[in-house]
Design an enzyme around this catalytic site. Structure first.
Site, mmCIF file in Angstrom:
data_model
loop_
_atom_site.group_PDB
_atom_site.id
_atom_site.type_symbol
_atom_site.label_atom_id
_atom_site.label_comp_id
_atom_site.label_asym_id
_atom_site.label_seq_id
_atom_site.Cartn_x
_atom_site.Cartn_y
_atom_site.Cartn_z
ATOM 1 N N ASN A 210 50.300 -74.178 40.574
ATOM 2 C CA ASN A 210 49.392 -74.228 41.713
ATOM 3 C C ASN A 210 48.375 -75.350 41.615
ATOM 4 O OD1 ASN A 210 47.574 -73.139 43.960
ATOM 5 N ND2 ASN A 210 46.269 -72.931 42.144
ATOM 6 N N TYR B 132 48.339 -88.924 47.402
ATOM 7 C CA TYR B 132 48.549 -87.476 47.257
ATOM 8 C C TYR B 132 49.862 -87.056 47.916
ATOM 9 C CZ TYR B 132 47.909 -82.480 48.199
ATOM 10 O OH TYR B 132 48.089 -81.121 48.317
ATOM 11 N N THR C 66 39.763 -73.576 50.912
ATOM 12 C CA THR C 66 39.504 -73.525 49.477
ATOM 13 C C THR C 66 38.378 -74.495 49.144
ATOM 14 O OG1 THR C 66 41.089 -75.284 48.975
ATOM 15 C CG2 THR C 66 41.929 -73.010 48.999
#
Length: 268
Positions: free
Chosen positions: A86, A157, A192
């Site tokens: 994760n 990314y 998050t």
């Protein structure tokens, strides 16, 4: 529905908050013994402390860290059945988003791939032998919708996550006959710390757009990313899919990518 996970052993990286914390909590609720790996613990993780939870403080930028995590799982719980890779997103000390291909340097690219791809390679390499000893297992790699919908924003990314998707397919082909299933879950924007922490994505976009962070998370980001649900994804919504993939109930699911992204991906 009984997910048939009781007594199994899992590793979750990036387990102290966000998606990783939600996955850790859900696995524990299903009777799984969990090795929670993160640089630091958090009060939320410590609340779930007990004999079925082991926190291993590691920095996944250290090439030896993944092997150390797996060794602790085998030492403490006797083996390994589930690996949830994760940890990902901005590497330690890096703020995203970046808005152009010209923004990241060579060093930025190296660090991004180290955190989002190479750490997974090392974790899987360490995890496969103890999984094979137990007759198989399940590996879930947390990717991103941007791996399949690249833009100029966060190009390094997105490229790392695209590599992760390719890696997952290759692993599923090689190890499915030996009982190890490998899948990806691809979130869209999730509420998050990446978004919510001071200096995080919401603040960066707010400064760029001349607005405030709450407006970014509640309205601007969902509109900018054309989210069908009109809101960011919640970590628990990702965790539910990951834990199902970890379960023997998903015994014929391997090499698949599950988008849990509020409708971010539009293509068929």
């Amino acid at each position: 529905m009984d997910l048939e996970l009781s007594g199994r052993v899992a590793i979750v990286t990036g387990a102290s908050k966000g998606i990783g914390l939600a996955v850790t909590r859900t696995l524990l609720d299903e009777g799984v013994r969990v090795v929670a790996a993160s640089r630091k613990t958090t009060p939320e993780l410590e609340e779930r402390g007990g004999i079925d939870l082991l926190h291993v403080p590691v920095d996944l930028m250290d090439p030896d860290a993944p092997g150390h995590i797996v060794a602790r799982a085998v030492e403490e719980f006797g083996g390994l059945d589930i690996l949830v890779n994760n940890a990902g997103g901005p590497p330690p000390g890096v703020a995203l988003p970046r808005f152009s291909f010209l923004a990241p340097t060579d060093d930025d690219w190296r660090v991004m791939f180290e955190f989002n791809l190479f750490s997974v390679v090392r974790a899987v390499r360490a995890a496969i032998p103890p999984m094979l000893e137990r007759g198989g297992g399940s590996i879930i790699n947390v990717s991103s919708g941007s791996a399949r919908l690249p833009t100029a924003m966060n190009v390094d990314y997105s490229a790392a996550k695209a590599g992760l998707n390719n890696l997952t397919k290759a692993l599923s082909e090689e190890f499915a006959p030996q009982g190890i299933r490998v899948n990806t879950v691809s979130p869209g924007p999730v509420r998050t710390a990446w978004w919510t922490e001071e200096g995080g994505a919401a603040d960066i976009i707010a400064a760029h757009a001349g607005t405030d962070r709450n407006s970014v998370m509640d309205q601007i980001a969902p509109e900018m990313m054309k989210l069908s649900t009109g809101r960011l994804v919640e970590p628990q919504e990702i965790a539910e899919v990951i834990v199902l993939l970890a379960s023997p109930r998903s015994a014929s699911t391997t090499g698949a990518d599950f988008a849990v992204d509020a409708g971010f991906l539009k293509e068929i």
